[in-house]
Design an enzyme around this catalytic site. Structure first.
Site, PDB file in Angstrom:
ATOM      1  CE  LYS A  87      -4.452  -1.533   0.659  1.00 15.54           C
ATOM      2  NZ  LYS A  87      -4.361  -2.951   0.823  1.00 15.54           N
ATOM      3  CD  GLU A 109     -10.370   4.785   0.177  1.00 15.72           C
ATOM      4  OE1 GLU A 109     -10.061   5.975  -0.047  1.00 15.72           O
ATOM      5  OE2 GLU A 109      -9.778   3.823  -0.338  1.00 15.72           O
ATOM      6  CB  SER A 380      -0.151  -8.245  -1.538  1.00 17.97           C
ATOM      7  OG  SER A 380      -0.996  -9.080  -0.764  1.00 17.97           O
TER       8      SER A 380
HETATM    9  C1  LIG Z   1      -5.316  -4.014   0.640  1.00 20.15           C
HETATM   10  C2  LIG Z   1      -4.612  -5.278   0.428  1.00 20.15           C
HETATM   11  C3  LIG Z   1      -4.892  -6.118  -0.669  1.00 20.15           C
HETATM   12  C4  LIG Z   1      -6.013  -5.864  -1.637  1.00 20.15           C
HETATM   13  O1  LIG Z   1      -5.921  -4.653  -2.320  1.00 20.15           O
HETATM   14  P1  LIG Z   1      -5.539  -4.606  -3.856  1.00 20.15           P
HETATM   15  O2  LIG Z   1      -5.849  -3.226  -4.269  1.00 20.15           O
HETATM   16  O3  LIG Z   1      -6.362  -5.649  -4.551  1.00 20.15           O
HETATM   17  O4  LIG Z   1      -4.094  -4.924  -3.959  1.00 20.15           O
HETATM   18  C5  LIG Z   1      -4.120  -7.246  -0.851  1.00 20.15           C
HETATM   19  N1  LIG Z   1      -3.137  -7.566   0.010  1.00 20.15           N
HETATM   20  C6  LIG Z   1      -2.848  -6.800   1.087  1.00 20.15           C
HETATM   21  C7  LIG Z   1      -1.754  -7.219   1.993  1.00 20.15           C
HETATM   22  C8  LIG Z   1      -3.564  -5.633   1.322  1.00 20.15           C
HETATM   23  O5  LIG Z   1      -3.278  -4.880   2.407  1.00 20.15           O
END
Ligand SMILES: *Cc1c(COP(=O)(O)O)cnc(C)c1O
Length: 417
Positions: A87, A109, A380
């Protein structure tokens, strides 16, 4: 509408007239600073995402998983980015852009709190006041992230409309922005919303695939057969795919949350999943035409996933387009498979993934035979934020790989993780 606001038939700018000046000003700033590097904006972004964020991040060979699947598996370690998820790439880019635009205030948000946390960190780093809209339900569910945002100096405004979750928080933030455009920039949290947000957020996140594409060729000597990323709104997804989209031999897999079931309960207005790419229909949500979970009357349905960060009824318009073009495969795994994958990655590789991320590994477990000999999976985010949920959800089920967690339950007081 000019084509660069669209991705095929998706995208666009479906916003009230009062927001158009803000959208136009942002489009101009995006073109000048991000695309043309005016005043060295992108140089400063790159320097800060390295020094403050910790980039570049490793592409790690996953030895146990490679052996288990008889396939070379590499992990792109976005969980090691400052804040614990991808993020910050986007939040830092947008807060810096707000500075270059001469804005004095940030609104954002948040649902699960990960985007709010990244934005609050970026705003503290760049000395900008920050207000985060968050549904009341989410404030209760996501206390640790509410703490983190407050500690970084952000103001939290509870949203009480609707179910009090992400969808309402986005609408409320757009309302704020429409009346404060002169001074305020809205840092949206994924590749969603009206143009230019989906392209701009993708550009900030595309640093993931820029690095990964080079790293995989360096380490494995060639491009991968498959690239996997989980998909909520789709920002880590587009970031991980972007520089591979032109490589036709590389399969791209967007793994959605299949939740507890792919069927829907129209009467209740509930989809027990968040698989908008796999099962959704076309409609307009939060300023863009995209694929959505909606009933036969076009009403947006409530989504569900064991992972709060995937729990969203829409998805980025570019992903919807790439799926229609057969360039991206929309796939999904259910809550149980994601939980098992969470435990497997933790036990086998020593990497505790976010529950969102775990979906991508659930798909790898189920379909590794179809993915070729060289696979890159985007991690992610890290799973520390999910430990309470994992404890609770694991105890409800009979999973193959979960550890015995009774020592936690039996400990005095319980719940004090
Ligand atoms: C917010 C989040 C996501 C999902 O958001 P995307 O916009 O689809 O990437 C995926 N993995 C993590 C660790 C997140 O914090």
């Amino acid at each position: 509408m000019s084509t660069d606001k669209m991705f095929g038939e998706y995208g666009g700018q479906f916003v009230p007239e009062s927001l158009m000046p803000a959208i136009e000003e942002l489009t101009d700033a995006y073109e000048r600073y991000v695309l043309d590097n005016e005043d060295g904006f992108m140089d400063e972004f790159r320097r800060r995402i390295e020094d403050f964020g910790g980039r570049p991040l490793p592409l790690q060979h996953a030895e146990s998983l490679s052996e288990r699947y008889d396939t070379e598996v590499y992990l792109k370690r976005e969980d090691l980015l400052h804040g614990g998820a991808h993020k910050l790439n986007n939040a830092l880019g947008q807060v810096l852009l707000a500075k270059y635009m001469g804005k004095e205030r940030i609104v954002a948000e948040t649902g699960a709190g990960q985007h709010g946390t990244a934005t609050a960190m970026a705003a503290a780093h760049l000395d900008m006041p920050c207000e985060v809209y968050m549904g009341e339900t989410d404030i209760r569910r996501q206390r640790p992230n509410v703490f983190r945002m407050k500690i970084n100096g952000a103001e939290i405004t509870p949203v009480t409309t609707g179910r009090g979750t992400l969808k309402e928080a986005i609408s409320e933030t757009m309302r704020d922005w429409a009346t404060t455009v002169e001074t305020t920039h809205y840092v949206i949290g994924s590749v969603v919303g009206p143009a230019p947000f989906p392209r701009m957020v993708r550009d900030f996140q595309s640093v993931i695939s820029e690095e990964a594409r080079e790293q995989v060729q360096e380490k494995a000597g060639r491009l991968p057969d498959a690239v996997l990323a989980c998909a909520g709104g789709g920002s880590n997804t587009m970031g991980t795919f972007h520089h591979f989209v032109g490589d036709d031999e590389v399969g791209l897999y967007a793994v959605e949350a299949g939740g507890s079931s792919l069927s829907v309960d129209e009467a209740e207005g509930v989809a027990p999943n968040s698989a908008s790419l796999s099962t959704g229909g076309e409609g307009v949500l939060h300023g863009a035409r995209t694929k959505l979970l909606q009933d036969s009357h076009g009403q947006i349905m409530e989504s569900h996933s064991v992972s709060a960060g995937l729990d969203y009824a829409g998805v980025g318009p570019e992903l919807a387009h790439l799926v229609d073009e057969d360039r991206v495969d929309a796939v999904n795994v259910d809550d149980d498979a994601a939980l098992e994958a969470f435990h497997r990655l933790s036990q086998d590789e020593g990497v505790i993934p976010a529950l969102e991320t775990a979906h991508a590994f659930g798909y790898l477990e189920e379909h590794h035979d179809d993915l070729g000999d060289l696979v890159v999976v985007n991690v992610s985010g890290r799973g520390d934020k999910d430990l309470e949920t994992v404890l609770e959800e694991t105890e409800k089920r009979d999973l193959d790989v979960a550890p015995d967690m009774s020592v936690l339950r039996d400990a005095a007081g319980g719940g004090g993780m």
